[in-house]
Every structure is written in structure tokens, then in C-alpha cells.
Design a protein around this motif. Sequence first.
Motif, mmCIF file in Angstrom:
data_model
loop_
_atom_site.group_PDB
_atom_site.id
_atom_site.type_symbol
_atom_site.label_atom_id
_atom_site.label_comp_id
_atom_site.label_asym_id
_atom_site.label_seq_id
_atom_site.Cartn_x
_atom_site.Cartn_y
_atom_site.Cartn_z
ATOM 1 N N ARG A 1 0.822 -1.217 0.000
ATOM 2 C CA ARG A 1 0.000 0.000 0.000
ATOM 3 C C ARG A 1 0.856 1.268 0.000
ATOM 4 N NH1 ARG A 1 -5.036 1.563 0.396
ATOM 5 N NH2 ARG A 1 -5.583 3.493 1.472
ATOM 6 N N ALA A 2 1.902 1.299 0.814
ATOM 7 C CA ALA A 2 2.760 2.482 0.852
ATOM 8 C C ALA A 2 3.455 2.692 -0.483
ATOM 9 C CB ALA A 2 3.785 2.355 1.978
ATOM 10 N N ALA A 3 3.940 1.601 -1.085
ATOM 11 C CA ALA A 3 4.610 1.697 -2.388
ATOM 12 C C ALA A 3 3.630 2.154 -3.464
ATOM 13 C CB ALA A 3 5.230 0.358 -2.761
ATOM 14 N N SER A 4 2.415 1.640 -3.395
ATOM 15 C CA SER A 4 1.397 2.025 -4.365
ATOM 16 C C SER A 4 1.078 3.520 -4.246
ATOM 17 C CB SER A 4 0.130 1.205 -4.156
ATOM 18 O OG SER A 4 -0.866 1.550 -5.089
ATOM 19 N N ALA A 5 1.032 4.016 -3.002
ATOM 20 C CA ALA A 5 0.763 5.440 -2.782
ATOM 21 C C ALA A 5 1.878 6.295 -3.380
ATOM 22 C CB ALA A 5 0.617 5.725 -1.289
ATOM 23 N N PHE A 6 3.138 5.864 -3.195
ATOM 24 C CA PHE A 6 4.261 6.634 -3.739
ATOM 25 C C PHE A 6 4.234 6.612 -5.266
ATOM 26 C CE2 PHE A 6 8.573 7.173 -5.310
ATOM 27 C CZ PHE A 6 8.952 8.349 -4.660
ATOM 28 N N PHE A 7 3.963 5.444 -5.841
ATOM 29 C CA PHE A 7 3.927 5.331 -7.298
ATOM 30 C C PHE A 7 2.869 6.266 -7.879
ATOM 31 C CE2 PHE A 7 2.391 3.617 -11.279
ATOM 32 C CZ PHE A 7 3.567 3.318 -11.959
ATOM 33 N N THR A 8 1.677 6.234 -7.294
ATOM 34 C CA THR A 8 0.593 7.088 -7.787
ATOM 35 C C THR A 8 0.929 8.560 -7.604
ATOM 36 O OG1 THR A 8 -1.055 5.380 -7.320
ATOM 37 C CG2 THR A 8 -1.860 7.641 -7.527
ATOM 38 N N PHE A 9 1.549 8.903 -6.477
ATOM 39 C CA PHE A 9 1.933 10.286 -6.226
ATOM 40 C C PHE A 9 2.962 10.763 -7.248
ATOM 41 C CE2 PHE A 9 4.402 13.630 -4.238
ATOM 42 C CZ PHE A 9 3.434 14.430 -3.649
ATOM 43 N N ALA A 10 3.933 9.902 -7.574
ATOM 44 C CA ALA A 10 5.024 10.293 -8.463
ATOM 45 C C ALA A 10 4.598 10.348 -9.927
ATOM 46 C CB ALA A 10 6.197 9.333 -8.302
ATOM 47 N N THR A 11 3.660 9.478 -10.319
ATOM 48 C CA THR A 11 3.323 9.344 -11.736
ATOM 49 C C THR A 11 1.950 9.887 -12.097
ATOM 50 O OG1 THR A 11 2.313 7.144 -11.484
ATOM 51 C CG2 THR A 11 4.709 7.233 -11.825
ATOM 52 N N GLY A 12 1.069 10.003 -11.105
ATOM 53 C CA GLY A 12 -0.300 10.401 -11.398
ATOM 54 C C GLY A 12 -1.140 9.270 -11.961
ATOM 55 N N THR A 13 -0.589 8.047 -11.944
ATOM 56 C CA THR A 13 -1.321 6.884 -12.439
ATOM 57 C C THR A 13 -1.258 5.771 -11.398
ATOM 58 O OG1 THR A 13 0.632 5.908 -13.523
ATOM 59 C CG2 THR A 13 -0.702 7.440 -14.817
ATOM 60 N N THR A 14 -2.071 4.761 -11.592
ATOM 61 C CA THR A 14 -2.064 3.593 -10.723
ATOM 62 C C THR A 14 -1.405 2.435 -11.445
ATOM 63 O OG1 THR A 14 -4.117 4.294 -9.659
ATOM 64 C CG2 THR A 14 -3.491 1.982 -9.401
ATOM 65 N N ARG A 15 -0.415 1.820 -10.821
ATOM 66 C CA ARG A 15 0.247 0.693 -11.474
ATOM 67 C C ARG A 15 -0.617 -0.547 -11.331
ATOM 68 N NH1 ARG A 15 5.402 -2.950 -10.026
ATOM 69 N NH2 ARG A 15 3.657 -4.309 -9.555
ATOM 70 N N PRO A 16 -0.977 -1.195 -12.454
ATOM 71 C CA PRO A 16 -1.805 -2.400 -12.365
ATOM 72 C C PRO A 16 -1.043 -3.527 -11.678
ATOM 73 C CG PRO A 16 -0.997 -2.101 -14.602
ATOM 74 C CD PRO A 16 -0.621 -0.855 -13.840
ATOM 75 N N ASP A 17 -1.770 -4.359 -10.949
ATOM 76 C CA ASP A 17 -1.150 -5.530 -10.345
ATOM 77 C C ASP A 17 -0.717 -6.491 -11.430
ATOM 78 O OD1 ASP A 17 -1.415 -4.710 -7.736
ATOM 79 O OD2 ASP A 17 -3.420 -5.573 -7.524
ATOM 80 N N PRO A 18 0.359 -7.249 -11.190
ATOM 81 C CA PRO A 18 0.804 -8.219 -12.193
ATOM 82 C C PRO A 18 -0.271 -9.261 -12.434
ATOM 83 C CG PRO A 18 1.935 -8.566 -10.105
ATOM 84 C CD PRO A 18 1.205 -7.271 -9.984
ATOM 85 N N GLY A 19 -0.502 -9.603 -13.694
ATOM 86 C CA GLY A 19 -1.526 -10.582 -14.042
ATOM 87 C C GLY A 19 -0.913 -11.870 -14.530
ATOM 88 N N THR A 20 -1.750 -12.750 -14.945
ATOM 89 C CA THR A 20 -1.283 -14.047 -15.412
ATOM 90 C C THR A 20 -0.627 -13.952 -16.774
ATOM 91 O OG1 THR A 20 -3.474 -14.448 -16.348
ATOM 92 C CG2 THR A 20 -3.051 -15.287 -14.136
ATOM 93 N N ASP A 21 -0.825 -12.788 -17.436
ATOM 94 C CA ASP A 21 -0.253 -12.630 -18.772
ATOM 95 C C ASP A 21 1.090 -11.918 -18.737
ATOM 96 O OD1 ASP A 21 -1.264 -10.246 -17.920
ATOM 97 O OD2 ASP A 21 -2.076 -9.660 -19.886
ATOM 98 N N ALA A 22 1.723 -11.831 -17.540
ATOM 99 C CA ALA A 22 3.023 -11.166 -17.430
ATOM 100 C C ALA A 22 4.037 -11.831 -18.340
ATOM 101 C CB ALA A 22 3.521 -11.217 -15.984
ATOM 102 N N ILE A 23 4.937 -11.043 -18.882
ATOM 103 C CA ILE A 23 5.925 -11.558 -19.822
ATOM 104 C C ILE A 23 6.920 -12.451 -19.120
ATOM 105 C CG2 ILE A 23 7.868 -10.831 -21.280
ATOM 106 C CD1 ILE A 23 6.284 -8.444 -22.083
ATOM 107 N N ASP A 24 7.314 -13.514 -19.783
ATOM 108 C CA ASP A 24 8.313 -14.426 -19.265
ATOM 109 C C ASP A 24 9.616 -13.669 -19.046
ATOM 110 O OD1 ASP A 24 10.071 -16.417 -18.703
ATOM 111 O OD2 ASP A 24 9.640 -17.633 -20.472
ATOM 112 N N VAL A 25 10.175 -13.782 -17.816
ATOM 113 C CA VAL A 25 11.394 -13.037 -17.513
ATOM 114 C C VAL A 25 12.565 -13.525 -18.324
ATOM 115 C CG1 VAL A 25 10.667 -12.507 -15.183
ATOM 116 C CG2 VAL A 25 11.965 -14.588 -15.594
ATOM 117 N N GLY A 26 12.432 -14.679 -18.969
ATOM 118 C CA GLY A 26 13.510 -15.192 -19.793
ATOM 119 C C GLY A 26 13.513 -14.631 -21.197
#
Length: 325
Positions: A279-304
Motif C-alpha cells: 500500500r505504501a509503495a502504491s501510494a508513492f507510485f501514484t503520487f510520483a506518476t499520477g497513475t495507478t500501477r496495475p497488479d501483475p496478471g497471469t499474462d506477465a511476460i516471461d522473464v527469460g
Amino acid sequence: MDFDWLNTFLEVARQKSFSRAAERLHVTQPSISAQIRALETYLGHRLLDRGGGKVTLTAAGRVFQPFAEQSLIQLKHIRLTLEDMERMPRGTLTISANDSTALYVLPLLITKFKKQYPRVSLNIIRAERSKTIALVLDREVEFGIVSLPIRDPRLHIEVIHEDKLVLVVPAGHALTQLKTVTLSDAAKYGFLVPKEGRRRELIDHLFVQNKTARRITMELDSSELLKRLIVAGLGISFMPRINFLEEIKAGLVQAIEVEGVNIPRDLGIISLHSVPLARAASAFFTFATGTTRPDPGTDAIDVGEELEDESALAIGTPPPRTKSS
């Protein structure tokens, strides 16, 4: 053990009656009796004496009563604390950025953020760009703030500051007398440059791309020292304009536009795409960018997935304005 048992026990002890306690708690008397039996069975001790037409505390009940009261007080405190967290984020965040960003970009952002979220503590780690990216990927920091562009499918990237590199020269420098300054004009004078990092890459690429030789008089690993040496008249350099706002206003240095040269120096906030924000990180992200970062979903890109070669990115290519995914 059910906290309702504690509340029922204390109400019976106060009322000295099962029936009156049932009325106060708006439940049936059999329900009161069942809860007291369950509590006594759980503790292995009889807490209430039901003889003589009234209810009194046993010796065990007198010992247990203050513990029951304190437990309910703590439960209320916990609930209020959790509700307060929903209204006002708290916690500790760690952010990594290079010296220049930490000194000239973050202070204003952090000051405004702390006014709105005083219960969030911020730790700043000063590290050069590649180290900052590594710290984010290794989950050692929640956020990094780095110069763009950057391509990595493991990272979520948002622009938070737009700036550009300008040629900074000491007050009274010969270049300030020219109506138009070219890169060839600037190359005649000694340059102070960072030893490494994104800004050094941009400056080197600029001269290579324009097939112009320049003389490096000193390589420095501190942006602040580089700045002081320019003010002292010991060289010139391409630097972020924000680093010199006070010195330009005071007339100690001058920022010069170089013909045909445009070096964006936009900053992005990066975070690990696969890790949800607290929650604290989400608040900072929104404050810094003016947007809300979506939670990672099942369609996240393979890190490889193969990463794009940053060296192929042209100088001056506009940075991404949306998340990298």
C-alpha cells in the motif's frame, strides 16, 4: 479461542446474571451459557460460580478477568490500526537513484509526498544507473529512478521527470559571446565528463555520431564535483539543466543551446513487474506518476524473454510514455 467468548464472560461478570447479560448483548440465554461453557472448557478452569441465585467470579475467574479485558482492548487497537492503514498508508520504502537525481529531483518529490503521507518512511540509496536497475531486479529496493530509455520486460516503467542535457559553461566563457554555438565550437574547449553511466554514454555517442573530436580534461565519478569544477572555470560539460538552476540564476554559469543537438534526459520510475506493490509503495507510485500501477496478471511476460539491445537505441529517441510490459 473466540473473542466473543471474552466479551460474553465480561458482560456476565459485570451483570452478575446470565439473563441480564443476554439482554445487554441481544442474544438468547442458552447462547450465553454455551459460550461460557466453551470458554471454561478451552481454559480448563471454571470461571463463574452459578450457585446461590447469583453469578460470581471464581478465583480463576478473578485472575482471568483483567486478561480478558486487556485482550479486547488490544483487539480494538489492532482493528483501529488496520483501518487507519487503509486510510493512511504507512511503512518503509527504499528508492535507488544516482547522485544527480537524489540531489536535484527527489528532494522536492519526497517533501511533497511526506506532507501527504507522513507515516511512510523513505530510504534513498545512491547508486549509478546499472546498479539501480540490478537492485530493483534483485528486489533489494521497491523503486529505482533512472534515465530513459530502458527496455526490460521484467520492469514496469513510467516517466516522472522530463529534462534535457544542455551545455553548461562558466560565467564569461568565450562560448557565451557567440550568437550560435555548434558542436565543433564546443569541442575546442576541455570537457569534464562522468567516468561512466548513462550521461557519459549519451555524450560519447553525440560526438561519435557527429564525427567530432573533443578533448576530455577530466573524468569524474561525482556529478556534484563535476558541477563545482564547472563553476570554478575548469571546464565545460553537457549536464541536466535542473542541476544548475540556482547557479544559472546567480549568474555563476550559463546554459547554452548547441545547434542541432537535442539530448533528452527524461527520468523514469522502475519497479519489478511481477511483484505487487504494498500500500505504501502504491501510494508513492501514484503520487510520483499520477497513475495507478496495475497488479501483475497471469499474462506477465516471461522473464527469460530476450532483452532489447539498449546500444541500438538512437540518441534522442523519445522515452516510453507508458509501462513496459
